[in-house]
Design a protein around this motif. Structure first.
Motif, PDB file in Angstrom:
ATOM      1  N   ARG A  78     -55.278  -2.063 -52.944  1.00  0.00           N
ATOM      2  CA  ARG A  78     -54.000  -2.694 -52.610  1.00  0.00           C
ATOM      3  C   ARG A  78     -53.826  -4.000 -53.384  1.00  0.00           C
ATOM      4  O   ARG A  78     -54.713  -4.858 -53.383  1.00  0.00           O
ATOM      5  N   ILE A  79     -52.687  -4.135 -54.061  1.00  0.00           N
ATOM      6  CA  ILE A  79     -52.400  -5.373 -54.786  1.00  0.00           C
ATOM      7  C   ILE A  79     -51.887  -6.405 -53.786  1.00  0.00           C
ATOM      8  O   ILE A  79     -50.969  -6.124 -53.006  1.00  0.00           O
ATOM      9  N   GLN A  80     -52.496  -7.580 -53.799  1.00  0.00           N
ATOM     10  CA  GLN A  80     -52.059  -8.625 -52.862  1.00  0.00           C
ATOM     11  C   GLN A  80     -50.963  -9.482 -53.457  1.00  0.00           C
ATOM     12  O   GLN A  80     -49.984  -9.783 -52.823  1.00  0.00           O
ATOM     13  N   LYS A  81     -51.202  -9.931 -54.706  1.00  0.00           N
ATOM     14  CA  LYS A  81     -50.130 -10.681 -55.352  1.00  0.00           C
ATOM     15  C   LYS A  81     -50.257 -10.640 -56.859  1.00  0.00           C
ATOM     16  O   LYS A  81     -51.325 -10.317 -57.397  1.00  0.00           O
ATOM     17  N   GLU A  82     -49.149 -10.996 -57.492  1.00  0.00           N
ATOM     18  CA  GLU A  82     -49.118 -11.065 -58.943  1.00  0.00           C
ATOM     19  C   GLU A  82     -48.484 -12.387 -59.284  1.00  0.00           C
ATOM     20  O   GLU A  82     -47.477 -12.756 -58.687  1.00  0.00           O
ATOM     21  N   GLN A  83     -49.121 -13.130 -60.169  1.00  0.00           N
ATOM     22  CA  GLN A  83     -48.572 -14.448 -60.486  1.00  0.00           C
ATOM     23  C   GLN A  83     -48.898 -14.816 -61.925  1.00  0.00           C
ATOM     24  O   GLN A  83     -49.613 -14.093 -62.613  1.00  0.00           O
ATOM     25  N   SER A  84     -48.407 -15.983 -62.346  1.00  0.00           N
ATOM     26  CA  SER A  84     -48.705 -16.421 -63.701  1.00  0.00           C
ATOM     27  C   SER A  84     -50.097 -17.051 -63.713  1.00  0.00           C
ATOM     28  O   SER A  84     -50.498 -17.706 -62.761  1.00  0.00           O
ATOM     29  N   SER A  85     -50.848 -16.819 -64.786  1.00  0.00           N
ATOM     30  CA  SER A  85     -52.161 -17.454 -64.890  1.00  0.00           C
ATOM     31  C   SER A  85     -52.094 -18.582 -65.909  1.00  0.00           C
ATOM     32  O   SER A  85     -52.526 -19.696 -65.670  1.00  0.00           O
TER      33      SER A  85
END
Ligand code: SER
Length: 595
Positions: free
Chosen positions: A576-583
């Motif tokens: 399950r993907i929890q979050k996606e953000q900029s690195s």
């Protein structure tokens, strides 16, 4: 006189003549090992192989490995402690054992063809024996057979002669090699211990035949392995007849660069010399961390926080030397110039190293200005105190809120005829340390073996994730980093825009589909070029051996990777993907869990 670069090469050459394959070039940032922030020993990248994974390069290996250990950071500044060092290592993965390993060490150290060290200046220790393993008469006999006199062989307990990378994982009895650095002729050794001021440890041969599963359980490993580590800087110090590692050319050019910016001649004032050594050690460490292909940036957590502390401490000591403004780029350039031969990544990442150092220094200088401003505000009240003592709690507030170092508070106080209540500050500081240590110990909880099963699942999931991202977003999504803990995985990859909800759902669905298909996971050893030709994904910029391991998951994914992995994708669990953000610019980061 032999230089560090020549010693490194000699070591590799010697073991190559003894049938070892060179595997140098591993990152300072361990991937898929949640138990450490940095590679702290030459053996760290080899843990899976010591535990029984076959190594693609064979059973006899040799390397040089950059390591970072910050446990002793407060000792840095004396003549010998370092936070970054190189370890030369030779490895036997179930091939030779004690006798041959000891004979190799002796030949390399004393043969006129190699280091030609005086045998009468060498002493060794072996394991005394306890409930885990017997007294190591095999190693003692191996040393004696080479001519080491009985009174130069000491039997010591586990606290000295049992080596383990962490609370769990591969371990075993060791035999350590020391060189006499005291005055006069070396005396006989006793079984009470070895005086570290007069005997310098230069090499450690660990006989790794055990795996510590937990506090109570020690099991035999599938093979009897050898892990040796020779300290490059220390050994060259002895070979050059120097009293301090800082007097060798591992540090010479760095110290010269500091002398130039500070307008100070090293070795003219002991207090200032200490600052010069701290700066030179810390700038070397920071340069190696920032120059690594998997570099971390200064931040407030984990490895990034260690880096930040190192840089800030160097800046602070720069100010002690009277340097104003940012200056670390100069000694850092000296590090790059001196070490880019064996570590080409330093030259490749030169701009990043220098830019990040300057940025971090400037940020910290701002902190210092803010702290000074706050102090000025407090001053009228402080001056009312008849004892001329500033409370430790107030000093701690400056430290805690503004990151303002206690030494600077003391300096400002003293300029205004005051003292800081240091015991009170120390108490507040200790409490704070204990709290944050409790936090970071969470990281070590369980150690390698406890986590290994969960880590393996996460590791296999990153392969599926990467392939799913390629399908949904396109072939440009190169992996930029990966980090696994027992609780989650983090995966960084090149992609110019945030992912949409639909894209994320599709990626998640594809990964779960491949898990549901319960694909077999197989491993094959092949030449890197063949692996690439077969369509295996490899990390750009990563240094691989000629022979690599390729992990294939059914018809879905093929990657060059050290492993280990699950046997079938069905073992991974639900993804399950929890979050996606900029690195960072052009790099996205996904956090995901297995349920
Ligand atoms: N692992 C051992 C050490 O670090 C030997 O390489 O001392």
């Amino acid at each position: 006189m032999i230089t560090i670069h020549e010693l490194r090469k000699k070591y590799i050459d010697f073991f190559v003549t003894k049938g070892h394959a060179e595997i140098s070039g591993k990152s300072l940032i361990p991937e898929n090992d949640p138990t450490v922030l940095f590679t702290t020993a030459g053996m760290q990248p080899l843990v899976p192989y010591l535990l029984g994974e076959p190594h693609p390069a064979g059973k006899r290996l040799v390397d040089f490995q950059k390591c970072v250990r910050t446990g002793d950071i407060d000792e840095v500044g004396d003549e010998s402690h370092l936070t970054c060092f190189e370890m030369l290592g030779n490895w036997s993965l179930g091939d030779y054992f004690k006798k041959e390993s000891i004979a190799f060490s002796w030949e390399f150290l004393t043969s006129p063809k190699w280091l030609a060290l005086d045998p009468s200046m060498i002493s060794v220790t072996v394991f005394q024996g306890d409930e885990n393993a017997p007294r190591d008469e095999t190693s003692a006999a191996a040393w004696a057979a080479l001519g080491v006199p009985k009174d130069r062989i000491a039997y010591l307990p586990a606290c000295d002669n049992w080596w383990a990378a962490g609370p769990t994982g591969p371990c075993g009895p060791d035999s350590e090699i020391f060189y006499w650095v005291g005055e006069g002729t070396p005396p006989a050794l006793s079984n009470k211990g070895v005086d570290p001021k007069r005997w310098m440890e230069i090499w450690n041969n660990v006989f790794m035949e055990f795996n510590r599963v937990d506090e109570k359980t020690l099991v035999k490993l599938p093979a009897q392995n050898v892990d040796t580590g020779m300290g490059l800087e220390r050994t060259v110090c002895i070979l050059q007849g120097k009293k301090s590692v800082y007097d060798t050319e591992a540090f010479g050019p760095i110290i010269e660069a500091i002398e130039a910016v500070a307008g100070y001649a090293y070795r003219s004032d002991p207090e200032k010399d200490r600052s010069v050594r701290i700066i030179s050690d810390h700038v070397r460490t920071a340069t190696f961390i920032l120059g690594d292909p998997k570099a971390v940036m200064p931040s407030n957590v984990g490895a990034g926080y260690v880096l930040r502390r190192i840089i800030r401490r160097a800046v602070r000591h720069g100010r002690k030397l009277g340097i104003e403004g940012s200056f670390l780029a100069k000694p850092a350039a000296a590090v790059i110039d001196n070490f880019a031969g064996p570590f080409p990544e330093l030259a490749a990442n030169r701009d990043r190293v220098l830019d990040e150092l300057i940025k971090e220094e400037e940020k910290f200088l701002e902190t210092l200005v803010k702290g000074e401003r706050e102090f000025e505000k407090m001053l009228p009240n402080l001056l009312k105190n008849p004892q001329k003592v500033m409370s430790g709690r107030l000093a701690f507030k400056l430290y805690d809120t503004y990151g303002f170092p206690i030494e600077l508070t003391e300096e400002l106080a003293s300029e205004n005829g005051m003292k800081v209540n240091r015991p009170e500050f120390d108490e507040a500081y200790k409490k704070h340390q204990e709290l944050s240590r409790a936090g970071s110990e969470q990281l070590f909880k369980g150690g390698l073996a406890d986590h290994s099963e969960v880590s393996t699942k996460y590791h296999s999931a990153t392969h599926l994730l990467q392939q799913a991202l390629t399908i949904v977003l396109g072939p440009h999504i190169a992996q930029k980093g990966s980090n696994i803990t027992a609780e989650r995985m983090r995966f960084d990859f090149a992609h110019p825009a945030p992912m949409t909800k639909e894209e994320l759902q599709r990626v998640e669905a594809i990964v779960n589909e491949q898990i549901a298909r319960d694909l077999p996971v197989t491993m094959e050893i092949m030449k890197l070029d063949d692996a690439k030709a077969a369509g295996a994904r490899a990390l750009f910029g990563e240094k691989y051996e000629e022979d690599v391991k390729v992990y294939t998951m059914g018809d879905f994914s093929k990657e060059v990777c050290g492993g280990p992995h699950v046997e079938r994708t069905g073992m991974i669990g639900k993804f399950r993907i929890q979050k996606e953000q900029s690195s960072s610019a052009g790099v996205r980061r996904i956090y995901a869990v297995l349920e």
